[in-house]
Design a protein around this motif. Sequence first.
Motif, PDB file in Angstrom:
ATOM      1  N   LYS A 136       0.838  -1.191   0.000  1.00  0.00           N
ATOM      2  CA  LYS A 136       0.000   0.000   0.000  1.00  0.00           C
ATOM      3  C   LYS A 136       0.883   1.255   0.000  1.00  0.00           C
ATOM      4  O   LYS A 136       1.825   1.371   0.771  1.00  0.00           O
ATOM      5  CB  LYS A 136      -0.902  -0.009   1.235  1.00  0.00           C
ATOM      6  N   GLY A 137       0.565   2.175  -0.887  1.00  0.00           N
ATOM      7  CA  GLY A 137       1.297   3.439  -0.936  1.00  0.00           C
ATOM      8  C   GLY A 137       2.470   3.457  -1.885  1.00  0.00           C
ATOM      9  O   GLY A 137       3.057   4.516  -2.122  1.00  0.00           O
ATOM     10  N   THR A 138       2.862   2.293  -2.428  1.00  0.00           N
ATOM     11  CA  THR A 138       3.983   2.252  -3.372  1.00  0.00           C
ATOM     12  C   THR A 138       3.463   2.333  -4.803  1.00  0.00           C
ATOM     13  O   THR A 138       2.358   1.899  -5.106  1.00  0.00           O
ATOM     14  CB  THR A 138       4.813   0.972  -3.211  1.00  0.00           C
ATOM     15  N   LYS A 139       4.270   2.906  -5.680  1.00  0.00           N
ATOM     16  CA  LYS A 139       3.874   3.065  -7.074  1.00  0.00           C
ATOM     17  C   LYS A 139       4.871   2.446  -8.041  1.00  0.00           C
ATOM     18  O   LYS A 139       4.506   2.065  -9.145  1.00  0.00           O
ATOM     19  CB  LYS A 139       3.684   4.547  -7.397  1.00  0.00           C
ATOM     20  N   LYS A 140       6.144   2.368  -7.631  1.00  0.00           N
ATOM     21  CA  LYS A 140       7.174   1.853  -8.512  1.00  0.00           C
ATOM     22  C   LYS A 140       7.308   0.344  -8.349  1.00  0.00           C
ATOM     23  O   LYS A 140       7.352  -0.159  -7.227  1.00  0.00           O
ATOM     24  CB  LYS A 140       8.506   2.533  -8.215  1.00  0.00           C
ATOM     25  N   THR A 141       7.365  -0.363  -9.474  1.00  0.00           N
ATOM     26  CA  THR A 141       7.444  -1.822  -9.436  1.00  0.00           C
ATOM     27  C   THR A 141       8.646  -2.301  -8.635  1.00  0.00           C
ATOM     28  O   THR A 141       8.584  -3.332  -7.959  1.00  0.00           O
ATOM     29  CB  THR A 141       7.517  -2.382 -10.872  1.00  0.00           C
ATOM     30  N   LYS A 142       9.738  -1.558  -8.665  1.00  0.00           N
ATOM     31  CA  LYS A 142      10.940  -1.966  -7.931  1.00  0.00           C
ATOM     32  C   LYS A 142      10.706  -2.019  -6.423  1.00  0.00           C
ATOM     33  O   LYS A 142      11.455  -2.670  -5.698  1.00  0.00           O
ATOM     34  CB  LYS A 142      12.095  -1.027  -8.250  1.00  0.00           C
ATOM     35  N   ASP A 143       9.685  -1.327  -5.948  1.00  0.00           N
ATOM     36  CA  ASP A 143       9.363  -1.342  -4.526  1.00  0.00           C
ATOM     37  C   ASP A 143       8.468  -2.521  -4.143  1.00  0.00           C
ATOM     38  O   ASP A 143       8.164  -2.717  -2.972  1.00  0.00           O
ATOM     39  CB  ASP A 143       8.666  -0.035  -4.120  1.00  0.00           C
ATOM     40  N   GLY A 144       8.032  -3.278  -5.142  1.00  0.00           N
ATOM     41  CA  GLY A 144       7.134  -4.394  -4.888  1.00  0.00           C
ATOM     42  C   GLY A 144       7.869  -5.653  -4.456  1.00  0.00           C
ATOM     43  O   GLY A 144       9.102  -5.726  -4.468  1.00  0.00           O
ATOM     44  N   PHE A 145       7.096  -6.650  -4.083  1.00  0.00           N
ATOM     45  CA  PHE A 145       7.579  -7.944  -3.620  1.00  0.00           C
ATOM     46  C   PHE A 145       7.273  -8.946  -4.724  1.00  0.00           C
ATOM     47  O   PHE A 145       6.121  -9.334  -4.921  1.00  0.00           O
ATOM     48  CB  PHE A 145       6.836  -8.304  -2.333  1.00  0.00           C
ATOM     49  N   VAL A 146       8.278  -9.355  -5.482  1.00  0.00           N
ATOM     50  CA  VAL A 146       8.065 -10.220  -6.645  1.00  0.00           C
ATOM     51  C   VAL A 146       7.677 -11.623  -6.180  1.00  0.00           C
ATOM     52  O   VAL A 146       8.379 -12.245  -5.389  1.00  0.00           O
ATOM     53  CB  VAL A 146       9.332 -10.285  -7.522  1.00  0.00           C
ATOM     54  N   LEU A 147       6.559 -12.108  -6.695  1.00  0.00           N
ATOM     55  CA  LEU A 147       6.055 -13.420  -6.288  1.00  0.00           C
ATOM     56  C   LEU A 147       6.682 -14.528  -7.134  1.00  0.00           C
ATOM     57  O   LEU A 147       7.240 -14.279  -8.204  1.00  0.00           O
ATOM     58  CB  LEU A 147       4.526 -13.448  -6.386  1.00  0.00           C
ATOM     59  N   GLU A 148       6.565 -15.755  -6.655  1.00  0.00           N
ATOM     60  CA  GLU A 148       7.183 -16.900  -7.326  1.00  0.00           C
ATOM     61  C   GLU A 148       6.375 -17.312  -8.552  1.00  0.00           C
ATOM     62  O   GLU A 148       5.316 -17.924  -8.442  1.00  0.00           O
ATOM     63  CB  GLU A 148       7.300 -18.073  -6.366  1.00  0.00           C
ATOM     64  N   THR A 149       6.879 -16.919  -9.723  1.00  0.00           N
ATOM     65  CA  THR A 149       6.267 -17.337 -10.985  1.00  0.00           C
ATOM     66  C   THR A 149       7.347 -17.816 -11.961  1.00  0.00           C
ATOM     67  O   THR A 149       7.116 -17.853 -13.167  1.00  0.00           O
ATOM     68  CB  THR A 149       5.481 -16.174 -11.635  1.00  0.00           C
ATOM     69  N   SER A 150       8.512 -18.188 -11.428  1.00  0.00           N
ATOM     70  CA  SER A 150       9.629 -18.568 -12.295  1.00  0.00           C
ATOM     71  C   SER A 150       9.745 -20.076 -12.495  1.00  0.00           C
ATOM     72  O   SER A 150      10.602 -20.530 -13.261  1.00  0.00           O
ATOM     73  CB  SER A 150      10.941 -18.028 -11.727  1.00  0.00           C
TER      74      SER A 150
END
Length: 404
Positions: A290-304
């Motif tokens: 909540k409150g973040t806008k830039k993808t780099k600030d996100g938590f990348v989920l396991e889809t690899s």
Amino acid sequence: MDFHDPMNFGNSTIVDCALNHDDTNLDTSIQLNDNSNLIQVTLDCQINDQKTCNKVENTFKLAGEIINYALVLNTPIIVDAVFFPMGSSNVLGGAIASRLFSITDEDNTERLYPQALVKQLRLPISVQYASSDIKARFNSLKDWYFPDDEGPIRPDQNDILNTVLHELIHGLGFFSSWKNYIDAELQIPTSGLTPLISYNSNITTELPIGSFEFMGFYETIFDKFIIINNDGKQDKLSTLANELNQFSGRNQQFNLSSFNNEFQNSPQFETAKKVLSLSTVKNSLTFMPKGTKKTKDGFVLETSLETYAAGSSIVHVDFNKYSHDSDFLMIYNSVAGVTMNELIIKSGNRTGSAIGPKLLGALSSIGYTLADNPIKSSTISISVSNTFSLIVSCQLFLYIIINH
């Protein structure tokens, strides 16, 4: 919705929040804590080895202290824990929210909230709680490394503290509802993913093979913050849940086979296929706090992972990205031969515990209040000696920080 088995997400029951039997909040039924501890564990240790049972008990206490250090809890969280032989030494264990509550969010969407979180929110509603907030099961056949073991961890051992804390975080609400429910129940190849399937049926457990009334697809509060990385557009995964809920079979009677056939022949099935595809494309899904806008600030989920893996894909964070990062705790594969505290120190000890900064952001986003603890810069790194004496010193240092 009640869950009965942490090792089987499909084993669930739709329940009425206003049940009048013994579904009460048993905050006073405490076994492994004092009155200051807001993580209260009832442990059923089903092995004839009191020394190991004591170690398991101490592990839960430490995990509770770590959560207490990270979060401001106003109501005790009750954990129903069992330590027992699980048939194979390859299985570590699992945990799950005992009960999910359907609550209408501010975007007018009903989502499922874990009971542990609902209790902290103190909503202006009167509900009946299940007797525990989290169900946890761990395998006594595993050759665990315990925090109070003498000597260094062996290459073939897993740190039980890391595993217990990881699973308790799932029980607090770190889990997505998107899964292959229909295909898993029919034991057919996975062709699409959906959120949790709500139904009305005389059959009280699991997705019923017999007749049921389909009532819709329900996301969890965690799912609300997942975005699709699509050329920087950041579309919300919830928009796909909304598309699925346009399925014309809502409020109709089905058996599981007829439901599957009608759903696969509907326009909405393309959406289920799309989410399955996203689940195997690296960096395709990100938890945006909540409150973040830039993808780099996100938590990348396991889809690899090359193929969708129920229990691993989407419900964890990217292994390659975070296995050596301060947010290592929620990777899907427990790293053998290294203790949780060694991982904390090697990754910079940014938060004073294994609950890293992005994980704190995720817990805050779904509704928990964070403790006012400092977070170090991500540029800090610490060199760690492999000598046992330094490892023990570091373990003691971290426990002192948590207890401070």
